[in-house]
Write an enzyme that holds these catalytic residues in place. Structure first.
Site, PDB file in Angstrom:
ATOM      1  CG  HIS A  36      -1.780  -1.120   1.247  1.00 46.71           C
ATOM      2  ND1 HIS A  36      -1.900  -1.799   2.164  1.00 46.71           N
ATOM      3  CD2 HIS A  36      -3.106  -1.258   0.542  1.00 46.71           C
ATOM      4  CE1 HIS A  36      -2.772  -2.873   2.056  1.00 46.71           C
ATOM      5  NE2 HIS A  36      -3.647  -2.233   1.119  1.00 46.71           N
ATOM      6  CG  MET A 183       4.251  -7.514   1.219  1.00 51.15           C
ATOM      7  SD  MET A 183       4.925  -5.751   1.741  1.00 51.15           S
ATOM      8  CE  MET A 183       6.827  -6.238   2.254  1.00 51.15           C
TER       9      MET A 183
END
Length: 284
Positions: A36, A183
């Protein structure tokens, strides 16, 4: 960094910046990780201001238990966003985004009825609605998404094209752990034993990629990857497909990668215990 929890608050905060300053949007469901943050950094490089939305969208969950267990760590997320230099955070409650029960949906045709759509019916209708809401609320010039959710990116591309949103979409590379595991916010739910075996998912994708690049057929490459995953009883493979990267249509079993002439994706979804992980590799 300003945190807004209501639509009027974020609209009022951004109003002063239109149209002189460019705005980049990073839509998330929180439980942030380096993947992110890489999107935030990409937005900061290309825009005057960056907005990160944090909203666990209930309409895209076809499994109520998955929605219940989805990690929610807002304080930790805000700390990470502040450190990386995010300008605004939009973190609404469910009642703010859906003051009435959702009564409309978007049909994305064949694109939503393959891969993820087969195993998560209704998922992309929920994604389409919430992303359209965020685009209308934030009015960004650019929006950033991770390659791990490849099908979602293609769905949103269709949304932008067919509803004439004046937004440039950016797909950013998958960020992986040192052992190759993509991830994901769901990774934090893995126990120690599951976390140790989870990198085999990426290893299987690499086996398929290497087989294709060595002129193996699509069928042979798939079998090679599935053999590795099937060697581990903890994995439940929902799908592993070799598809055209632009439309996710599966390639014929006998085809070889050099015959296709367009980008290819090897995509998989694997359940590890009760945790569902997705990953993909793009072959130019």
């Amino acid at each position: 960094m300003l945190v807004c929890t209501t639509i009027p608050q974020i609209r009022s905060a951004l109003q002063a910046h239109y149209p002189e300053k460019s705005i980049g949007l990073v839509p998330t469901m929180g439980a942030l990780h380096e993947g992110h943050l890489s999107l935030i950094r990409a937005s900061k490089q290309e825009n005057d201001l960056t907005v990160c939305s944090i909203f666990v969208n209930p309409t895209q969950f076809n499994n109520p238990e998955d929605l219940l267990k989805y990690p929610r760590v807002l304080a930790q997320d805000l700390e990470m966003l502040e450190k990386v230099g995010c300008d605004y955070v939009f973190a609404p409650e469910e009642t703010e985004m859906y003051p009435q029960p959702l009564s409309l949906g978007i049909d994305f045709g064949d694109l939503e009825r393959t891969l993820e759509g087969t195993h998560r019916p209704g998922h992309f209708k929920g994604v389409g609605v919430v992303v359209a809401k965020l685009f209308n609320i934030i009015l960004p010039q650019r929006a950033y998404f991770g390659q791990k959710d490849l099908q979602q990116f293609l769905i949103i591309t269709q949304l932008v094209q067919q509803l004439n949103f004046n937004i440039q979409l950016k797909s950013c590379p998958i960020i992986r752990e040192k052992d190759g595991l993509a991830m994901s916010s769901r990774n934090r739910r893995l126990n120690e034993a599951e976390r140790q075996v989870a990198p085999k998912i990426y290893e299987a994708l690499k086996l398929a990629e290497n087989a294709l690049k060595s002129h193996a057929s699509v069928e042979t490459a798939k079998k090679t990857a599935l053999q590795l995953l099937n060697d581990f009883s903890v994995f439940e493979v929902e799908y592993l497909e070799i598809v055209g990267a632009e439309n996710l249509v599966p390639l014929p079993p006998s085809m070889k990668v050099e015959e296709f002439g367009k980008p290819i994706a090897v995509c998989t979804a694997v359940k590890l215990g009760d945790i569902r992980l997705i990953d993909n590799i793009l072959i130019p």
